[in-house]
Design a protein around this motif. Structure first.
Motif, PDB file in Angstrom:
ATOM      1  N   TYR A  26       0.790  -1.209   0.180  1.00 49.10           N
ATOM      2  CA  TYR A  26       0.014   0.097   0.035  1.00 49.10           C
ATOM      3  C   TYR A  26       0.765   1.397  -0.086  1.00 49.10           C
ATOM      4  O   TYR A  26       0.593   2.291  -0.754  1.00 49.10           O
ATOM      5  CB  TYR A  26      -1.078   0.012   1.286  1.00 49.10           C
ATOM      6  CG  TYR A  26      -1.946   1.271   1.295  1.00 49.10           C
ATOM      7  CD1 TYR A  26      -3.001   1.423   0.669  1.00 49.10           C
ATOM      8  CD2 TYR A  26      -1.158   2.239   2.007  1.00 49.10           C
ATOM      9  CE1 TYR A  26      -3.658   2.487   0.971  1.00 49.10           C
ATOM     10  CE2 TYR A  26      -2.129   3.558   2.250  1.00 49.10           C
ATOM     11  CZ  TYR A  26      -3.483   3.557   1.694  1.00 49.10           C
ATOM     12  OH  TYR A  26      -4.064   4.775   1.842  1.00 49.10           O
ATOM     13  N   LEU A  55       2.350   1.908  -3.495  1.00 52.98           N
ATOM     14  CA  LEU A  55       1.413   2.593  -4.478  1.00 52.98           C
ATOM     15  C   LEU A  55       0.997   3.860  -4.145  1.00 52.98           C
ATOM     16  O   LEU A  55       0.299   4.426  -4.763  1.00 52.98           O
ATOM     17  CB  LEU A  55       0.292   1.602  -4.436  1.00 52.98           C
ATOM     18  CG  LEU A  55       0.653  -0.021  -4.954  1.00 52.98           C
ATOM     19  CD1 LEU A  55      -0.740  -0.864  -5.167  1.00 52.98           C
ATOM     20  CD2 LEU A  55       1.335  -0.058  -6.535  1.00 52.98           C
ATOM     21  N   PHE A  96      -7.572  -2.287  -1.380  1.00 49.47           N
ATOM     22  CA  PHE A  96      -7.373  -3.305  -2.228  1.00 49.47           C
ATOM     23  C   PHE A  96      -9.050  -3.973  -2.719  1.00 49.47           C
ATOM     24  O   PHE A  96      -8.948  -4.691  -3.482  1.00 49.47           O
ATOM     25  CB  PHE A  96      -6.661  -4.486  -1.814  1.00 49.47           C
ATOM     26  CG  PHE A  96      -4.955  -3.857  -1.769  1.00 49.47           C
ATOM     27  CD1 PHE A  96      -4.266  -3.710  -2.912  1.00 49.47           C
ATOM     28  CD2 PHE A  96      -4.519  -3.649  -0.759  1.00 49.47           C
ATOM     29  CE1 PHE A  96      -3.103  -3.291  -2.749  1.00 49.47           C
ATOM     30  CE2 PHE A  96      -3.114  -3.151  -0.230  1.00 49.47           C
ATOM     31  CZ  PHE A  96      -2.308  -3.171  -1.560  1.00 49.47           C
ATOM     32  N   GLU A 152     -10.890  -2.496  -5.892  1.00 52.27           N
ATOM     33  CA  GLU A 152     -10.394  -2.754  -7.218  1.00 52.27           C
ATOM     34  C   GLU A 152     -11.191  -3.674  -8.197  1.00 52.27           C
ATOM     35  O   GLU A 152     -11.702  -4.792  -7.665  1.00 52.27           O
ATOM     36  CB  GLU A 152      -8.795  -3.477  -7.371  1.00 52.27           C
ATOM     37  CG  GLU A 152      -7.816  -2.226  -6.558  1.00 52.27           C
ATOM     38  CD  GLU A 152      -7.616  -1.209  -7.320  1.00 52.27           C
ATOM     39  OE1 GLU A 152      -7.542  -1.278  -8.668  1.00 52.27           O
ATOM     40  OE2 GLU A 152      -7.345  -0.294  -6.842  1.00 52.27           O
ATOM     41  N   PHE A 205      -4.998  -7.491  -8.906  1.00 50.13           N
ATOM     42  CA  PHE A 205      -3.829  -6.651  -8.839  1.00 50.13           C
ATOM     43  C   PHE A 205      -2.573  -7.420  -9.612  1.00 50.13           C
ATOM     44  O   PHE A 205      -2.021  -6.858 -10.335  1.00 50.13           O
ATOM     45  CB  PHE A 205      -3.564  -6.107  -7.445  1.00 50.13           C
ATOM     46  CG  PHE A 205      -2.345  -5.495  -7.319  1.00 50.13           C
ATOM     47  CD1 PHE A 205      -1.999  -4.223  -7.805  1.00 50.13           C
ATOM     48  CD2 PHE A 205      -0.977  -6.015  -6.930  1.00 50.13           C
ATOM     49  CE1 PHE A 205      -1.076  -3.492  -7.657  1.00 50.13           C
ATOM     50  CE2 PHE A 205      -0.094  -5.235  -6.822  1.00 50.13           C
ATOM     51  CZ  PHE A 205       0.299  -3.814  -7.140  1.00 50.13           C
ATOM     52  N   GLN A 239      -2.186  -7.449 -13.343  1.00 49.77           N
ATOM     53  CA  GLN A 239      -2.023  -6.488 -13.992  1.00 49.77           C
ATOM     54  C   GLN A 239      -0.579  -6.250 -14.230  1.00 49.77           C
ATOM     55  O   GLN A 239       0.251  -6.608 -13.466  1.00 49.77           O
ATOM     56  CB  GLN A 239      -2.709  -5.268 -13.362  1.00 49.77           C
ATOM     57  CG  GLN A 239      -4.098  -5.405 -12.876  1.00 49.77           C
ATOM     58  CD  GLN A 239      -4.899  -5.451 -14.217  1.00 49.77           C
ATOM     59  OE1 GLN A 239      -4.999  -4.853 -15.315  1.00 49.77           O
ATOM     60  NE2 GLN A 239      -6.034  -6.515 -14.172  1.00 49.77           N
ATOM     61  N   GLY A 268       1.200  -4.912 -11.183  1.00 52.83           N
ATOM     62  CA  GLY A 268       1.564  -5.945 -10.053  1.00 52.83           C
ATOM     63  C   GLY A 268       2.323  -7.183 -10.530  1.00 52.83           C
ATOM     64  O   GLY A 268       2.523  -7.905  -9.635  1.00 52.83           O
ATOM     65  N   ARG A 279      -8.776  -7.743  -3.779  1.00 52.30           N
ATOM     66  CA  ARG A 279      -8.448  -8.227  -5.074  1.00 52.30           C
ATOM     67  C   ARG A 279      -6.797  -8.089  -5.456  1.00 52.30           C
ATOM     68  O   ARG A 279      -6.585  -7.424  -6.381  1.00 52.30           O
ATOM     69  CB  ARG A 279      -9.328  -7.145  -6.025  1.00 52.30           C
ATOM     70  CG  ARG A 279     -10.834  -6.972  -5.702  1.00 52.30           C
ATOM     71  CD  ARG A 279     -11.691  -8.292  -6.166  1.00 52.30           C
ATOM     72  NE  ARG A 279     -11.545  -8.082  -7.616  1.00 52.30           N
ATOM     73  CZ  ARG A 279     -12.195  -9.266  -8.348  1.00 52.30           C
ATOM     74  NH1 ARG A 279     -12.695 -10.336  -7.718  1.00 52.30           N
ATOM     75  NH2 ARG A 279     -12.265  -9.231  -9.704  1.00 52.30           N
ATOM     76  N   VAL A 280      -6.165  -9.074  -4.808  1.00 48.50           N
ATOM     77  CA  VAL A 280      -4.806  -9.045  -4.854  1.00 48.50           C
ATOM     78  C   VAL A 280      -4.452 -10.438  -5.424  1.00 48.50           C
ATOM     79  O   VAL A 280      -3.841 -10.423  -6.594  1.00 48.50           O
ATOM     80  CB  VAL A 280      -4.117  -8.664  -3.624  1.00 48.50           C
ATOM     81  CG1 VAL A 280      -2.300  -8.911  -3.622  1.00 48.50           C
ATOM     82  CG2 VAL A 280      -4.497  -7.401  -3.123  1.00 48.50           C
TER      83      VAL A 280
END
Length: 538
Positions: A317, A320, A337, A340, A344, A347, A350, A378-379
């Motif tokens: 975090y 970012l 997170f 999103e 992540f 992408q 990520g 959403r990691v």
């Protein structure tokens, strides 16, 4: 009124040694103001300072006594740096000794104080404080304070004979023409005026201390070739590794290739990355490679695997959101997170963080609320989540049997910290329906400690009632357990590690088989960090 000292001309009057003629010239605009000053006011003296010194109210050039007191007050101010001094009238004249004063006359020439150097610090209230002065002034004041009373030594080859010395005809040359300016090429951006000033002050006073030991002082010492200061700075940095300094110290150690400091910083991170640095804003300065190296270390200390995940999410975090200057709450991180719309790690931005999450032991996160959190953020890719949840299901269905290929990387870790005041430290854990009591006990008044693992029934009083309701429990009487106990403590100026090695044992429900063999260690001192790593093989 203008006062000027001039040598007598041999044409006008016979030569007399040590004789000067004073010419006094005045303008019409000054005569009226001069006459208005009464003789009484010119001769009246007032007290100045705390040592019963006296001075004239006006600025008389002939006030030799007052001028001598000014010089004495200035010398006294250099000797007593910690005391506030009130010197003479700022408009008064003061002494200035120069080579032009001798040998014709023992009298010094007089100059106006406004023409003197600002650094002489005459005619004002002075209270020594390094925080109020600029770095240049700090160095000038300290160097002058230590050298102003030094007397030049007259050797055997001196041209001044004994008779002249006895008559007081030897004069010293004292020029207050300002500091000597040296040009020093500095290409290192970490070197600043404060570090340069401190490094030069140590030449006069080795007991000087900077506002903080760090890269600026170390780089300055390396630039000036001051090896003693360089080693002293390294020693101070080794003794002051903390959440505030560990990242910068590690960067400096790599810059100067100081392996001792580098290893000390890496060792500190293995112990306190999760428990201390993850709760400090300086976590954002931790480099990617160093974080990955710490996560892969078998000596990493953590209370459980979920806390490692929290530390990594907080670090990500901060990477970012670089403008943020305060540490965010965990709920803020989860919300960030969770909002999103895409995964992540899938992408482009990520992709480079995938190795960080692969170093985590996500299979060791077994609490229901923590697993729910993993799904909300959403990691992680969905394939990762599916693999984690399916492994949990099959392990529970098979009575706790885990697919174990590498114990050092797949064992689930539980840790606790033993303080000096504690006699006994315990922790109850639950893994796939099996409950265990982790114990660390001090043996009497000695420095011997014992560490053990004991299996508990799910209705044991040591197991909290909420765990019985919300967690599964197994009715299997025997359970093969592979465990490893690691104890780390600070002794003899460094962190020492003690290991029980990997042990395989059958844990039953009866008292004779429910407890492991005690692992005892002598000579430990607090703080003591204990890590229990457990796994259930087939």
């Amino acid at each position: 009124m203008h006062i000027q000292w001039s040598n007598l001309s041999s044409r006008n009057m016979p030569f007399r040694p040590h004789t000067r003629l004073m010419f006094i010239t005045s303008h019409n605009s000054q005569q009226n103001s001069t006459r208005s000053v009464s003789a009484h006011s010119q001769c009246q003296r007032t007290q100045a300072g705390h040592t019963n010194r006296w001075q004239l109210a006006g600025a008389l050039g002939s006030d030799l006594l007052g001028q001598a007191q000014v010089r004495r007050a200035e010398e006294f101010g250099g000797k007593s740096a910690d005391r506030k001094i009130k010197s003479a009238d700022p408009m008064g004249l003061h002494w200035h000794e120069d080579a032009t004063s001798c040998p014709q006359s023992p009298l010094p020439r007089l100059i106006h104080p406004l023409s003197a150097s600002r650094r002489t610090r005459f005619c004002k209230d002075v209270t020594w404080s390094s925080k109020l002065d600029t770095p240049e002034e700090q160095f000038f004041i300290l160097s002058r304070r230590l050298t102003q009373n030094a007397k030049p030594a007259i050797g055997k080859d001196s041209r001044v004979n004994r008779t002249q010395r006895e008559r007081g005809l030897v004069y010293r040359k004292w020029h207050l023409s300002g500091p000597l300016i040296l040009r020093l090429p500095v290409k290192d951006a970490s070197i600043n005026k404060e570090a340069l000033s401190f490094s030069l002050r140590t030449l006069y006073d080795p007991e000087e201390r900077p506002s903080e030991w760090g890269e600026a002082v170390l780089s300055t010492a390396a630039l000036l070739g001051m090896s003693n200061l360089f080693q002293k700075c390294l020693k101070e940095m080794l003794a002051n590794i903390s959440s505030l300094t560990v990242c910068s110290f590690h960067r400096v150690s790599c810059k100067f290739k100081e392996t001792v400091l580098q290893r000390a910083c890496e060792r500190w991170l293995e112990l306190f990355l999760v428990t201390e640095l993850s709760f400090h804003i300086k976590l954002r300065d931790l480099p990617f490679d160093l974080l990955l190296q710490t996560l892969l270390s078998p000596r990493l200390f953590t209370s459980n695997e979920y806390e490692v995940l929290r530390a990594v999410l907080c670090w990500l975090y901060l990477q970012l959101n670089p403008p943020r200057q305060t540490l965010p709450a965990h709920s803020t991180i989860i919300t960030f997170f969770s909002k999103e719309t895409t995964i992540f790690l899938e992408q482009p931005q990520g992709q480079k963080y995938i190795t960080i999450f692969q170093a985590l032991r996500l299979h060791g996160i077994t609490e229901w609320q923590h697993l729910q959190e993993l799904q909300n953020i959403r990691v992680l890719p969905e394939s990762w989540l599916l693999h984690i949840l399916s492994n949990h299901y099959h392990t529970l269905y098979s009575g706790g049997d885990m697919v174990l290929t590498d114990f050092s990387k797949q064992a689930i870790r539980f840790g606790m910290m033993f303080d000096r005041e504690q006699e006994c430290c315990t922790q109850t854990i639950s893994i796939y329906g099996f409950y265990f009591l982790l114990q660390a006990t001090k043996m009497g008044e000695s420095d011997t400690y014992s560490f053990s693992i004991e299996r508990l029934r799910h209705w044991d009083p040591a197991v909290c009632q909420s765990s019985i309701v919300s967690r599964p429990y197994s009715v299997r009487s025997d359970r093969s357990v592979c465990y490893h106990i690691t104890v780390q403590s600070y002794a003899s100026g460094e962190w020492q590690e003690h290991s029980s090695g990997t042990v395989n044992q059958e844990f039953g429900l009866c008292k004779r088989r429910s407890r492991s063999k005690p692992f005892q260690i002598e000579g430990l001192s607090s703080p003591i960090l204990v890590t229990f790593a457990l796994a259930f093989p087939f």
